[in-house]
Design a protein around this motif. Structure first.
Motif, PDB file in Angstrom:
ATOM      1  N   ALA A 221       0.770  -1.298   0.098  1.00  0.00           N
ATOM      2  CA  ALA A 221      -0.141  -0.059  -0.218  1.00  0.00           C
ATOM      3  C   ALA A 221       1.093   1.191  -0.024  1.00  0.00           C
ATOM      4  O   ALA A 221       1.856   1.211   0.728  1.00  0.00           O
ATOM      5  N   ILE A 222       0.633   2.252  -0.794  1.00  0.00           N
ATOM      6  CA  ILE A 222       1.193   3.364  -0.860  1.00  0.00           C
ATOM      7  C   ILE A 222       0.426   4.563  -0.442  1.00  0.00           C
ATOM      8  O   ILE A 222      -0.750   4.601  -0.784  1.00  0.00           O
ATOM      9  N   TRP A 247      -9.024   5.355  -3.249  1.00  0.00           N
ATOM     10  CA  TRP A 247      -8.145   4.377  -3.644  1.00  0.00           C
ATOM     11  C   TRP A 247      -8.027   4.311  -4.788  1.00  0.00           C
ATOM     12  O   TRP A 247      -9.009   4.238  -5.616  1.00  0.00           O
ATOM     13  N   ARG A 248      -6.726   4.062  -5.455  1.00  0.00           N
ATOM     14  CA  ARG A 248      -6.610   3.929  -6.710  1.00  0.00           C
ATOM     15  C   ARG A 248      -5.389   2.610  -7.159  1.00  0.00           C
ATOM     16  O   ARG A 248      -5.000   2.470  -5.914  1.00  0.00           O
ATOM     17  N   ALA A 287      -7.239   1.843   7.703  1.00  0.00           N
ATOM     18  CA  ALA A 287      -8.129   0.638   7.521  1.00  0.00           C
ATOM     19  C   ALA A 287      -7.912  -0.198   6.460  1.00  0.00           C
ATOM     20  O   ALA A 287      -7.936  -1.462   6.610  1.00  0.00           O
ATOM     21  N   LYS A 288      -7.297   0.393   5.316  1.00  0.00           N
ATOM     22  CA  LYS A 288      -6.519  -0.463   4.241  1.00  0.00           C
ATOM     23  C   LYS A 288      -5.249  -1.348   5.155  1.00  0.00           C
ATOM     24  O   LYS A 288      -5.397  -2.388   4.544  1.00  0.00           O
ATOM     25  N   SER A 293      -3.384  -6.612   6.932  1.00  0.00           N
ATOM     26  CA  SER A 293      -2.665  -7.299   8.107  1.00  0.00           C
ATOM     27  C   SER A 293      -1.131  -6.226   8.156  1.00  0.00           C
ATOM     28  O   SER A 293       0.037  -7.203   8.669  1.00  0.00           O
ATOM     29  N   LEU A 294      -1.101  -5.328   8.033  1.00  0.00           N
ATOM     30  CA  LEU A 294       0.411  -4.623   7.870  1.00  0.00           C
ATOM     31  C   LEU A 294       0.554  -3.868   9.324  1.00  0.00           C
ATOM     32  O   LEU A 294       1.685  -3.449   9.408  1.00  0.00           O
TER      33      LEU A 294
END
Length: 297
Positions: A221-222, A247-248, A287-288, A293-294
């Motif tokens: 994720a960025i 989100w994209r 949330a992302k 699970s990061l």
């Protein structure tokens, strides 16, 4: 007037950095001038006049009453021709190719850092103090990318420094993160003079470096921070207010990575009313990370 010969090395370095912070990119004229050739041409132009002066009778040399004495002017043919403008050491197209080559050759982030520090194909490097490279945890799966180094970043040699960096630390802590638990970097590794926007050519030259950082880190994720970073990766010309909060997916090195944009901490210092927007973006990002699970408890 103080001469540079009167300055110590430390004072001279401070003066150069002052000019760099003020936006001065080059300490030379717009066009190269061959002073040696100019001097030789001037001497050559004076020789015929000097010889004619010696050959003329003394009576000729004296002006008539009421007549002003004038010195002969060199002919147009004898005047030095203006020097042509300097050619760039590395044309932009070739610099982009070199950047791609050295970026692809790097097999680790440490190798890529060494390659970027040795790369001289971007003019931004020559006016910057530091090369800003990724820092933090490359194995976290979380990557945050700012736009370009600020003056504080350039002085400190790390991304997100100064007051905006202090605010950034608080933003990270609010969602259970820290600098050491994510990978931080910038789109452009060198500070543009005067904090101006990077030119399209400079962006093209720097693109292989940031894309290679992403490819080697393999984030899941960025988070993009700032208008420039969002436009750079999303390929749109909207403002950060139109690009943030959704989100994209961006494709880098054959991988599709979920990416979201938000306001840069400096934007929040300039307009604190936007902090609520940034907070909403951080909650969406958190949330992302939880779904992937990061986040470490």
């Amino acid at each position: 007037m103080i001469s540079v010969n009167d300055l110590s090395p430390a004072e001279l370095a401070a003066l150069l950095h002052f000019h760099a912070d003020a936006g001065v990119e080059w300490l030379q004229e717009e066009e190269a001038v061959d002073r040696f050739a100019e001097f030789e041409a001037m001497k050559a132009a004076r020789r015929p006049a000097a010889q004619a002066q010696q050959e003329r009778p003394i009576a000729e040399e004296r002006p008539l009453p009421g007549q002003r004495q004038t010195s002969p002017r060199p002919s147009a043919a004898a005047r030095p021709a203006p020097a042509s403008g300097p050619q760039p050491a590395i044309p932009d197209g070739e610099a982009v190719q070199q950047a791609r080559f050295v970026a692809e050759a790097a097999r680790s982030l440490s190798e890529l850092k060494t390659a970027i520090e040795a790369f001289n194909g971007c003019n931004l490097k020559h006016s910057a103090r530091s090369t800003i490279f990724a820092s933090g945890d490359a194995d976290s799966g979380i990557m945050m990318i700012g736009s370009a180094p600020s003056a504080e970043d350039d002085r400190e040699g790390t991304p997100f420094s100064g007051k905006s960096g202090q605010l950034f630390d608080k933003m990270l802590a609010a969602i259970g993160l820290s600098r050491s638990s994510v990978l931080l970097t910038q789109v452009i590794p060198w500070r543009p003079p005067g904090n101006r926007a990077a030119s399209p050519a400079e962006m093209d030259i720097c693109r292989p470096f940031i894309e290679r950082q992403i490819a080697l880190a393999e984030p899941q994720a960025i988070l993009l921070l700032g208008n420039f970073a969002a436009r750079f990766f999303f390929g749109e010309n909207d403002t950060i207010h139109g690009l943030r909060g959704r989100w994209r997916e961006i494709a880098v090195a054959g991988r599709i990575i979920p990416t979201i944009a938000s306001l840069h901490p400096q934007d929040l210092l300039t307009a604190p009313v936007n902090k609520r927007l940034a907070w909403n973006d951080l909650l969406v990002f958190q949330a992302k990370l939880n779904s992937l699970s990061l986040l470490r408890n």
